[in-house]
Design a protein around this motif. Structure first.
Motif, PDB file in Angstrom:
ATOM      1  N   ALA A 121       0.635  -1.199   0.231  1.00 40.91           N
ATOM      2  CA  ALA A 121       0.292   0.105   0.436  1.00 40.91           C
ATOM      3  C   ALA A 121       0.794   1.148  -0.254  1.00 40.91           C
ATOM      4  CB  ALA A 121      -0.948   0.406   0.876  1.00 40.91           C
ATOM      5  N   PRO A 122       2.096   1.314   0.646  1.00 39.57           N
ATOM      6  CA  PRO A 122       2.370   2.891   0.696  1.00 39.57           C
ATOM      7  C   PRO A 122       3.170   2.705  -0.594  1.00 39.57           C
ATOM      8  CG  PRO A 122       3.472   1.097   2.316  1.00 39.57           C
ATOM      9  CD  PRO A 122       2.180   0.918   1.756  1.00 39.57           C
ATOM     10  N   GLN A 123       3.489   2.703  -1.707  1.00 38.06           N
ATOM     11  CA  GLN A 123       4.063   2.082  -2.816  1.00 38.06           C
ATOM     12  C   GLN A 123       2.842   2.432  -3.620  1.00 38.06           C
ATOM     13  OE1 GLN A 123       7.247   2.352  -4.192  1.00 38.06           O
ATOM     14  NE2 GLN A 123       6.745   1.391  -6.389  1.00 38.06           N
ATOM     15  N   LEU A 124       1.742   2.295  -3.648  1.00 38.41           N
ATOM     16  CA  LEU A 124       0.872   2.497  -4.301  1.00 38.41           C
ATOM     17  C   LEU A 124       0.413   3.652  -4.060  1.00 38.41           C
ATOM     18  CD1 LEU A 124      -2.148   2.119  -6.206  1.00 38.41           C
ATOM     19  CD2 LEU A 124      -3.266   1.924  -4.462  1.00 38.41           C
ATOM     20  N   VAL A 125       0.603   4.197  -2.417  1.00 33.45           N
ATOM     21  CA  VAL A 125       0.887   5.738  -2.331  1.00 33.45           C
ATOM     22  C   VAL A 125       1.738   6.450  -2.875  1.00 33.45           C
ATOM     23  CG1 VAL A 125       0.569   7.497  -0.550  1.00 33.45           C
ATOM     24  CG2 VAL A 125      -0.807   4.950   0.098  1.00 33.45           C
ATOM     25  N   ARG A 126       2.607   6.161  -2.444  1.00 34.70           N
ATOM     26  CA  ARG A 126       3.378   7.049  -3.329  1.00 34.70           C
ATOM     27  C   ARG A 126       3.141   7.466  -4.778  1.00 34.70           C
ATOM     28  NH1 ARG A 126       8.975   4.985  -3.900  1.00 34.70           N
ATOM     29  NH2 ARG A 126       9.246   6.980  -4.221  1.00 34.70           N
ATOM     30  N   LEU A 127       3.199   6.283  -5.795  1.00 37.27           N
ATOM     31  CA  LEU A 127       2.484   6.522  -6.526  1.00 37.27           C
ATOM     32  C   LEU A 127       1.234   7.636  -7.696  1.00 37.27           C
ATOM     33  CD1 LEU A 127       3.044   2.717  -8.331  1.00 37.27           C
ATOM     34  CD2 LEU A 127       4.964   4.301  -8.911  1.00 37.27           C
ATOM     35  N   LEU A 128       1.065   7.040  -6.274  1.00 36.73           N
ATOM     36  CA  LEU A 128      -0.317   8.053  -7.049  1.00 36.73           C
ATOM     37  C   LEU A 128       0.005  10.063  -6.031  1.00 36.73           C
ATOM     38  CD1 LEU A 128      -3.130   5.717  -4.952  1.00 36.73           C
ATOM     39  CD2 LEU A 128      -3.554   6.427  -7.729  1.00 36.73           C
ATOM     40  N   VAL A 129       0.898   9.806  -5.417  1.00 34.93           N
ATOM     41  CA  VAL A 129       0.977  11.519  -4.944  1.00 34.93           C
ATOM     42  C   VAL A 129       2.388  11.894  -6.201  1.00 34.93           C
ATOM     43  CG1 VAL A 129       2.718  12.545  -3.324  1.00 34.93           C
ATOM     44  CG2 VAL A 129       1.241  10.999  -1.773  1.00 34.93           C
ATOM     45  N   LYS A 130       3.173  10.827  -6.133  1.00 36.90           N
ATOM     46  CA  LYS A 130       4.259  10.914  -7.632  1.00 36.90           C
ATOM     47  C   LYS A 130       3.006  11.341  -9.060  1.00 36.90           C
ATOM     48  CE  LYS A 130       7.575   9.366  -9.369  1.00 36.90           C
ATOM     49  NZ  LYS A 130       8.939   8.091  -9.337  1.00 36.90           N
TER      50      LYS A 130
END
Ligand code: CTP
Length: 406
Positions: free
Chosen positions: A26-35
């Motif tokens: 999930a943190p990786q998904l959050v990072r991608l969305l923020v990016k």
């Protein structure tokens, strides 16, 4: 950076995390969305916090994590209400069988399920679980239900699972999830400012206080059209006969009716304010002449019964007469013989811009199915045969055709 590089700039996305091993992604998904430019807030279940920490999610999202239904340290005691308004879209990754079951059955007993139940904008679920759970009839029924009610499912893939086996049930990769969210949220608002009227489902014609004449229409095609057009910016009036389906998008105003005459009144009243009308309902052509106000009893001295039927008003033909030059009118046709010829006759007779001819000859098309096969025929004589596709994909084709006529 340009909007091309940050396709989610200005969007608020809620990332829900439920308790499965894939929560570590999930943190990786959050990072991608923020990016991609989004502002992200996470909502988690208690079990999710066994797999990923609140601190990790807060660090990558730069927002507080929502985990408690009754958080006394939070000034917004009903956070699920304000958070649902804040979010433009919500994704649950991973979505366990448990959280999917709760949503499909209206259960709200923690922070995430409460938020999910009140959320009315684009929702993405990323299932992750072991293969047996994935294949269980209860899970499949819940998924069918959510899918037909407009929830986007980002399917799991096959691979090695945490339980040591190999099979379907691995959560889609964060890159693919983010890609799908970007694709969906970038849908053009090409119907913005337009009001569209849609009819859907069957009509029920009352015989007496407990019986009616009906048909097998489920309303799936009309509901898919309503969701597609609302998602593309339209304000939709959805006049529907009895169906188990529910609407998802906040810009759909649903008007429930029972009989053809009730549908007629609801449609005639609203058509003048609309840019277009698409009539996909399976309207009963006839109704019993008299409706008994009590249950009709069997007559012991008669072994047959005659029900006298009278014709219902033709809603589509009436709109064809009312239509102004700035309005578009689309009808559906269900034919068994001389399909093209009959559909073309209907198009001319009812003064339509185009007609959607349903195929009855293909397995998977027509009443009750999630797929459909249609041919679009317009008043200029263009005939566009389609292949068997999901009703969502057919809805997109019809919306595109409508746009090309504006
Ligand atoms: N329709 C309508 N009102 C009715 C009957 C049909 O608005 N009373 C609309 C349907 O929603 C559909 C189209 O008309 O868009 C075609 O319906 P269909 O039953 O196929 O055609 P009919 O005109 O009833 O002709 P027939 O029964 O002879 O095929």
């Amino acid at each position: 950076m340009t909007d091309g590089i940050m396709p989610l700039r200005g969007k608020h996305i809620i990332v829900g995390v439920s308790g499965g091993i894939a929560a570590y992604k999930a943190p990786q998904l959050v990072r991608l969305l923020v990016k991609a430019g989004a502002e992200v807030t996470c909502a988690v279940t208690e079990h999710a916090l066994q797999f990923v920490t609140e601190l990790t999610l807060e660090t990558v999202s730069q927002h507080r994590v929502y985990s408690l239904l009754f958080d006394r340290s939070n000034p917004h005691s009903t956070e699920h209400i304000s958070l649902k308004d804040w979010g433009d879209a919500m994704v649950v990754a991973p979505a366990t069988a448990n959280i999917i079951g709760k949503l499909a059955n209206g259960i709200a007993d923690d922070a995430l399920s409460t938020l999910l139940l009140s959320f009315r904008k684009p929702l993405f679920l990323c299932p992750a679980m072991n293969t047996q759970m994935l294949e269980s009839y209860a899970f499949q029924r819940n998924m069918d239900y959510l899918r037909t009610n407009g929830v986007h499912i980002i399917d799991s893939t096959s691979g090695e699972l945490a339980c040591g086996t190999t099979g379907d049930g691995r959560m889609a990769e964060p890159e693919n999830i983010a890609g799908e969210i970007i694709r969906q949220l970038q849908t053009p608002a090409d119907f913005a400012g337009k009001r569209i009227l849609i009819t859907a489902g069957p009509t029920y014609e009352r015989i007496d206080s407990v019986r009616f004449i009906g048909n097998f229409s489920t309303g799936k095609m009309g509901f898919a059209l309503a969701e597609e057009l609302a998602q593309r910016g339209a304000q939709v009036f959805l006049v529907t006969g009895p169906t188990h389906l529910s609407t998802h998008h906040p810009d759909i105003e649903r008007i429930d009716i029972l009989s053809a005459r009730e549908m007629y009144d609801a449609v005639i009243e609203r058509f003048p304010s609309c840019a277009a009308a698409i009539l996909s309902a399976a309207v009963a052509d006839f109704r019993p002449e008299h409706e008994a106000d009590h249950k009709i009893k069997k007559q012991s001295d008669h072994d047959d019964m005659t029900l006298h039927l009278v014709q219902n008003p033709d809603i589509l033909a009436t709109l064809g007469k009312m239509k102004r030059p700035d309005q578009l009118l689309v009808g559906f046709a269900l034919e068994t013989d001389n399909e093209l010829e009959n559909a073309q006759k209907k198009l001319t007779k009812k003064n339509l811009d185009f007609i959607v001819l349903n195929s009855l000859h293909d397995a998977g098309a027509g009443f009750g199915h999630d797929t459909n096969k249609v041919t679009l025929i317009d008043r200029n004589g263009h005939i566009e045969p389609g292949s068997l596709k999901s009703k969502q994909a057919v809805a997109k084709d019809i919306a595109d055709k409508l746009l090309s006529w504006q």
